[in-house]
Scaffold this motif. Structure first.
Motif, PDB file in Angstrom:
ATOM      1  N   THR A 223      77.843  29.305 -12.625  1.00 27.46           N
ATOM      2  CA  THR A 223      78.671  29.124 -11.419  1.00 27.46           C
ATOM      3  C   THR A 223      80.097  28.704 -11.777  1.00 27.46           C
ATOM      4  OG1 THR A 223      77.803  26.877 -11.141  1.00 27.46           O
ATOM      5  CG2 THR A 223      76.773  28.621  -9.816  1.00 27.46           C
ATOM      6  N   SER A 224      80.250  27.998 -12.897  1.00 25.32           N
ATOM      7  CA  SER A 224      81.606  27.588 -13.283  1.00 25.32           C
ATOM      8  C   SER A 224      82.423  28.794 -13.745  1.00 25.32           C
ATOM      9  CB  SER A 224      81.573  26.513 -14.371  1.00 25.32           C
ATOM     10  OG  SER A 224      81.066  27.055 -15.563  1.00 25.32           O
ATOM     11  N   HIS A 225      81.740  29.910 -13.976  1.00 23.25           N
ATOM     12  CA  HIS A 225      82.449  31.146 -14.315  1.00 23.25           C
ATOM     13  C   HIS A 225      82.504  32.074 -13.101  1.00 23.25           C
ATOM     14  CE1 HIS A 225      84.369  33.758 -17.058  1.00 23.25           C
ATOM     15  NE2 HIS A 225      83.385  34.582 -17.288  1.00 23.25           N
ATOM     16  N   GLY A 226      82.163  31.536 -11.923  1.00 31.66           N
ATOM     17  CA  GLY A 226      82.249  32.324 -10.688  1.00 31.66           C
ATOM     18  C   GLY A 226      81.038  33.212 -10.445  1.00 31.66           C
ATOM     19  N   ILE A 227      79.926  32.921 -11.138  1.00 30.16           N
ATOM     20  CA  ILE A 227      78.734  33.784 -11.036  1.00 30.16           C
ATOM     21  C   ILE A 227      77.701  33.115 -10.124  1.00 30.16           C
ATOM     22  CG2 ILE A 227      76.851  34.838 -12.365  1.00 30.16           C
ATOM     23  CD1 ILE A 227      78.776  34.653 -14.837  1.00 30.16           C
ATOM     24  N   LYS A 258      87.228  28.077  -7.857  1.00 30.68           N
ATOM     25  CA  LYS A 258      88.228  28.414  -8.883  1.00 30.68           C
ATOM     26  C   LYS A 258      87.518  28.506 -10.222  1.00 30.68           C
ATOM     27  CE  LYS A 258      92.274  26.278  -6.872  1.00 30.68           C
ATOM     28  NZ  LYS A 258      93.031  25.039  -6.864  1.00 30.68           N
ATOM     29  N   PRO A 259      86.956  29.672 -10.562  1.00 30.87           N
ATOM     30  CA  PRO A 259      86.203  29.779 -11.821  1.00 30.87           C
ATOM     31  C   PRO A 259      87.094  29.613 -13.046  1.00 30.87           C
ATOM     32  CG  PRO A 259      86.044  31.801 -10.496  1.00 30.87           C
ATOM     33  CD  PRO A 259      87.011  30.919  -9.811  1.00 30.87           C
ATOM     34  N   MET A 260      86.457  29.174 -14.139  1.00 31.95           N
ATOM     35  CA  MET A 260      87.204  29.037 -15.401  1.00 31.95           C
ATOM     36  C   MET A 260      87.523  30.428 -15.961  1.00 31.95           C
ATOM     37  SD  MET A 260      84.885  26.394 -17.490  1.00 31.95           S
ATOM     38  CE  MET A 260      84.687  24.709 -17.051  1.00 31.95           C
ATOM     39  N   ALA A 263      88.049  32.697 -21.693  1.00 30.36           N
ATOM     40  CA  ALA A 263      88.182  32.018 -22.990  1.00 30.36           C
ATOM     41  C   ALA A 263      87.897  30.516 -22.863  1.00 30.36           C
ATOM     42  CB  ALA A 263      89.575  32.245 -23.566  1.00 30.36           C
ATOM     43  N   VAL A 264      88.346  29.922 -21.771  1.00 23.43           N
ATOM     44  CA  VAL A 264      88.126  28.485 -21.559  1.00 23.43           C
ATOM     45  C   VAL A 264      86.637  28.236 -21.314  1.00 23.43           C
ATOM     46  CG1 VAL A 264      88.624  26.555 -20.007  1.00 23.43           C
ATOM     47  CG2 VAL A 264      90.456  28.107 -20.685  1.00 23.43           C
ATOM     48  N   HIS A 265      86.020  29.146 -20.562  1.00 23.99           N
ATOM     49  CA  HIS A 265      84.590  29.010 -20.274  1.00 23.99           C
ATOM     50  C   HIS A 265      83.785  29.099 -21.571  1.00 23.99           C
ATOM     51  CE1 HIS A 265      80.534  30.119 -18.968  1.00 23.99           C
ATOM     52  NE2 HIS A 265      80.833  29.455 -17.866  1.00 23.99           N
ATOM     53  N   TRP A 266      84.150  30.056 -22.414  1.00 22.16           N
ATOM     54  CA  TRP A 266      83.440  30.219 -23.690  1.00 22.16           C
ATOM     55  C   TRP A 266      83.547  28.930 -24.510  1.00 22.16           C
ATOM     56  CZ3 TRP A 266      85.450  30.112 -28.710  1.00 22.16           C
ATOM     57  CH2 TRP A 266      84.527  30.446 -29.709  1.00 22.16           C
ATOM     58  N   MET A 267      84.764  28.382 -24.556  1.00 27.36           N
ATOM     59  CA  MET A 267      84.963  27.179 -25.369  1.00 27.36           C
ATOM     60  C   MET A 267      84.162  25.992 -24.805  1.00 27.36           C
ATOM     61  SD  MET A 267      88.591  25.798 -26.693  1.00 27.36           S
ATOM     62  CE  MET A 267      89.493  27.283 -26.525  1.00 27.36           C
ATOM     63  N   THR A 268      84.116  25.899 -23.473  1.00 27.86           N
ATOM     64  CA  THR A 268      83.439  24.766 -22.849  1.00 27.86           C
ATOM     65  C   THR A 268      81.916  24.905 -22.920  1.00 27.86           C
ATOM     66  OG1 THR A 268      85.258  24.747 -21.278  1.00 27.86           O
ATOM     67  CG2 THR A 268      83.371  23.370 -20.724  1.00 27.86           C
ATOM     68  N   HIS A 269      81.408  26.106 -22.621  1.00 27.66           N
ATOM     69  CA  HIS A 269      79.964  26.236 -22.408  1.00 27.66           C
ATOM     70  C   HIS A 269      79.203  26.960 -23.508  1.00 27.66           C
ATOM     71  CE1 HIS A 269      79.785  24.392 -18.527  1.00 27.66           C
ATOM     72  NE2 HIS A 269      80.743  25.170 -18.050  1.00 27.66           N
TER      73      HIS A 269
END
Ligand SMILES: Nc1ncnc2c1ncn2[C@@H]1O[C@H](COP(=O)(O)OP(=O)(O)O)[C@@H](O)[C@H]1O
Ligand SMILES: N[C@@H](CCC(=O)OP(=O)(O)O)C(=O)O
Length: 368
Positions: A223-227, A258-260, A263-269
Motif C-alpha cells: 500500500t505504501s507503493h500505491g498498491i 501519496k505513494p513512495m 527507488a525510495v520504496h525499494w530502499m525502504t522495503h
C-alpha cells in the motif's frame, strides 16, 4: 460482467491451497484460481502469480518418520517445485515461466532491475510469471522467509495495481478466528499501525508460514507503493466471482494517497542495510536542511563494511533511525573521512565525488 480497471495484478497463493491434504499437489482449489487468472487475462489484466507450496507439495516424497530438518525442507522444496509448476501449467493453454528468487536477488539493485525487466518481457509476450522463493539455495541471511513479503516486493517491482493474498481465512479478523469463536472480520483497513499488527497471530495450519503478521507486513509494503491489497479466502469459489464483480470478498487495505517513488520504496522495503553511518543532531537538522545531503564533517562514526552503491542506515547519535541511503563512498573511505574531517584531502574528495550521501539517494524513515 463488470470490467475491472486494473492493468496488472499479483496473486499470492498459500501452501494450504496447493497441498490441502499435505500429500502432494491437489487441483481442488487451484482450478478455481486458474479460472480466475484466465478471466483476468481475458479482460486485458496482466497477472503475476506468486505460488507457495513447494515444501508442502514435496513433503510426501520423503519419509514422514524423519525429522523435518532445514536440509530436508530444502530437498522437499526442490522436488515439490517441479510438481507444483507442472500442476499450474496443466491448467493453462498459454505459457508460464518459473522465477525463483531470494532476498539476496531483490536487495541488489542491479539484479532487482534485471528481475523487473524479465517480468515485463514475459508479460509483454503473454507468458504468465510464476514466482516463489528459491528455498533450496537460501540461507538465513539471504532469504525473505515468507511469500507474503515476497509477493509485496514483487508487486512493487512489477508496478502492480493490486496484490491479492489468497489464504485459508476470509481476511483479517480482530483476533485469530481459528482460536476465537467471537473474532470479527475487518472488511476495510485505511492505515496500518501497531493496533493492526496487534491483531495478527501465527499460522495455525501445518503448512503456513508467518500467519497474519507477514500478510500485514506485505500489505504495508504494497500500500505504501500505491498498491491496493486484499487478504481473501482462496478456498471459497464465491470469492472469485465477487472479485470479478468488483466487490471485496475479504479484507481490503487501501493504498497510500501519496505513494513512495519506486527507488525510495525499494530502499525502504526491499533493500536491507549493509552498514551504518552515525550523524550528529536530530532528524530535522541532519536530513531536512537546506542541501538535503550529508557531508563528511557531519559523520560521527561508521559501522560495518560496505561498498559504493550499497544501502546503508543513517542513524543519529541519540540512536534514532533517520534514513536509508545509497553510499557514495565505501566504509573504508568514510572511516578515513570521519577520522580526518578537517583535512584538505577529505574536502577535495567530497568536492570532486560529491557528498557522502546525496539528496536523491535517500529515503527518510519515520521517526522511531
Ligand atoms: N487476526 C487474524 N485474522 C485471520 N487469521 C489469523 C489472524 N491471526 C492469525 N491468523 C492465522 O493466519 C492463518 C493464515 O496464515 P498462513 O497459515 O501463513 O496462511 P498462508 O499459507 O495462506 O500464507 C490463518 O489460518 C489463521 O490461523
Ligand atoms: N517458499 C515456500 C513457501 C513459504 C510461505 O510463505 O508459505 P505460505 O505461508 O503458505 O505462503 C514454499 O514454496 O514452500
Amino acid at each position: 460482467m463488470q470490467k475491472l480497471n486494473w492493468r496488472r495484478i499479483v496473486l499470492k497463493v498459500g501452501s494450504a491451497l496447493i497441498a490441502p491434504d499435505q500429500d502432494g499437489c491437489r487441483s481442488r482449489y487451484l482450478l478455481t484460481i486458474a479460472q480466475f487468472i484466465v478471466r483476468c487475462r481475458s479482460q486485458g489484466i496482466e497477472v503475476i502469480l506468486v505460488s507457495s507450496g513447494s515444501v508442502a507439495a514435496g513433503a510426501h516424497l520423503f519419509p514422514a518418520t524423519q525429522e523435518r530438518t532445514v536440509k530436508m525442507k530444502k530437498a522437499m522444496a526442490a522436488a515439490g517445485q517441479t510438481e507444483m509448476m507442472a500442476m499450474w501449467d496443466r491448467f493453462f493453454d498459454f505459457p508460464s515461466a518459473q522465477i525463483l528468487l531470494t532476498h539476496g536477488d531483490l536487495r541488489d539493485r542491479e539484479r532487482y532491475q534485471s528481475i523487473r525487466e524479465t517480468v515485463f518481457t514475459l508479460l509483454e509476450h503473454g507468458v504468465l510469471p510464476i514466482m516463489n522463493e528459491n528455498d533450496t539455495v537460501t540461507t538465513d541471511d539471504l532469504k525473505v522467509g515468507d511469500n507474503d513479503n515476497l509477493s509485496a516486493m514483487v508487486a512493487a517491482a512489477a508496478d502492480a495495481d493490486a496484490l491479492m493474498i489468497f489464504s485459508d481465512v476470509d481476511g483479517l479478523y480482530d483476533k485469530n478466528p481459528n482460536l476465537h469463536d467471537d473474532a470479527v472480520l475487518l472488511p476495510e483497513i485505511k492505515s496500518i499501525d501497531e493496533s493492526i499488527y496487534a491483531m495478527a497471530g501465527c499460522a495455525t495450519s501445518a503448512v503456513g508460514t508467518g500467519g497474519m503478521k507477514t500478510k500485514i507486513e506485505a500489505a504495508e509494503k504494497a500500500t505504501s507503493h500505491g498498491i491496493v491489497t486484499y487478504i481473501i479466502n482462496g478456498f471459497k469459489e464465491q470469492t472469485f466471482t465477487q472479485l470479478l464483480e468488483g466487490k471485496n470478498p475479504g479484507t481490503i487495505f487501501l493504498p497510500y494517497e501519496k505513494p513512495m517513488q519506486e527507488a525510495v520504496h525499494w530502499m525502504t522495503h526491499t533493500a536491507n542495510e549493509q552498514g551504518e553511518v552515525v550523524v550528529e543532531g536530530s532528524y530535522d537538522e541532519s536530513l531536512e536542511g537546506e542541501t538535503g545531503c550529508i557531508r563528511g564533517d557531519e559523520i560521527v562514526a561508521v559501522h560495518g563494511e560496505f561498498a559504493v552503491g550499497d544501502t546503508i542506515l543513517v542513524r543519529s547519535n541519540d540512536g534514532t533511525r533517520l534514513a536509508k541511503a545509497t553510499a557514495n563512498y565505501s566504509s573504508c573511505l568514510l572511516n578515513f573521512i570521519a577520522d580526518n574531517e578537517q583535512s584538505e584531502f577529505s574536502d577535495k574528495m567530497q568536492d570532486s565525488i560529491g557528498p557522502v550521501i546525496s539528496e536523491k539517494d535517500i529515503a527518510l524513515l519515520e521517526k522511531s
